[in-house]
Design a protein around this motif. Structure first.
Motif: not given
Length: 176
Positions: A39-44, A63-68, A75-79, A89-93
């Motif tokens: 959320p925030g700048a990414d979603a904007e 996550g399993a699905e993108p939040r936005n 979509a590219y899931r980076i575990s 949790v988000h550092a790898a992506k």
């Protein structure tokens, strides 16, 4: 195709006009866009790109699905690493988007350590990053680690938070 890592602080819900114009130029030049799902700048930024019906976008998520994913893009899931919590949790992506990027564009609230770390990641591998600092109403380009340090001269608390989130390799690059 030139790839641009777009990102920013989760507390930003209105992009500065120069950032909007720069994103319009990215679309006009048909560059690829790498963007997170926060959320925030990414979603904007996603909303702006979706408004252009822009297709050259990849959304990275942990996550399993993108939040936005406002444009229904690839979509590219980076575990995340095992046991990762919070920021980790988000550092790898974020690191994967940095690895794939030729350039960066960040909209920073002057306080977010996550956005600041992404700017450092780009500088550490020699990628230019345009930074819109909404707290100070400034814009600049970070090319190098010394540029990144200069960006934080007025924000020692943010730098400490960033350093607390760094890997050993990142600390080494910062000291190098």
């Amino acid at each position: 195709m030139t790839m641009i890592f777009l990102g920013g602080s989760r507390d930003i819900f209105e992009l500065p006009v120069p950032a909007i114009e720069r994103i319009g130029a990215i679309v006009a030049a048909e560059h690829g866009v790498l963007i997170g799902d926060a959320p925030g700048a990414d979603a904007e930024m996603q909303g702006l790109l979706a408004g252009y019906n822009y297709e050259h976008v990849g959304v990275f998520h942990a996550g399993a699905e993108p939040r936005n994913n406002l444009g229904d893009w690839a979509a590219y899931r980076i575990s995340p690493s095992n046991g990762a919590k919070g920021f980790a949790v988000h550092a790898a992506k974020d690191r994967e988007m940095t690895r794939r990027a030729d350039f960066g564009l960040m909209v920073w609230d002057g306080a977010s350590p996550g956005t600041c770390l992404n700017i450092l990641h780009l500088a550490a591998i020699g990628r230019r990053c345009v930074v819109y600092d909404t707290m100070r109403g400034t814009a600049g380009t970070v090319h190098t680690i010394p540029d990144w340090r200069a960006m934080l001269h007025h924000a020692p608390d943010v730098r400490r938070e960033v350093e607390a989130r760094m890997t050993a390799d990142e600390r080494f690059a910062l000291l190098g």
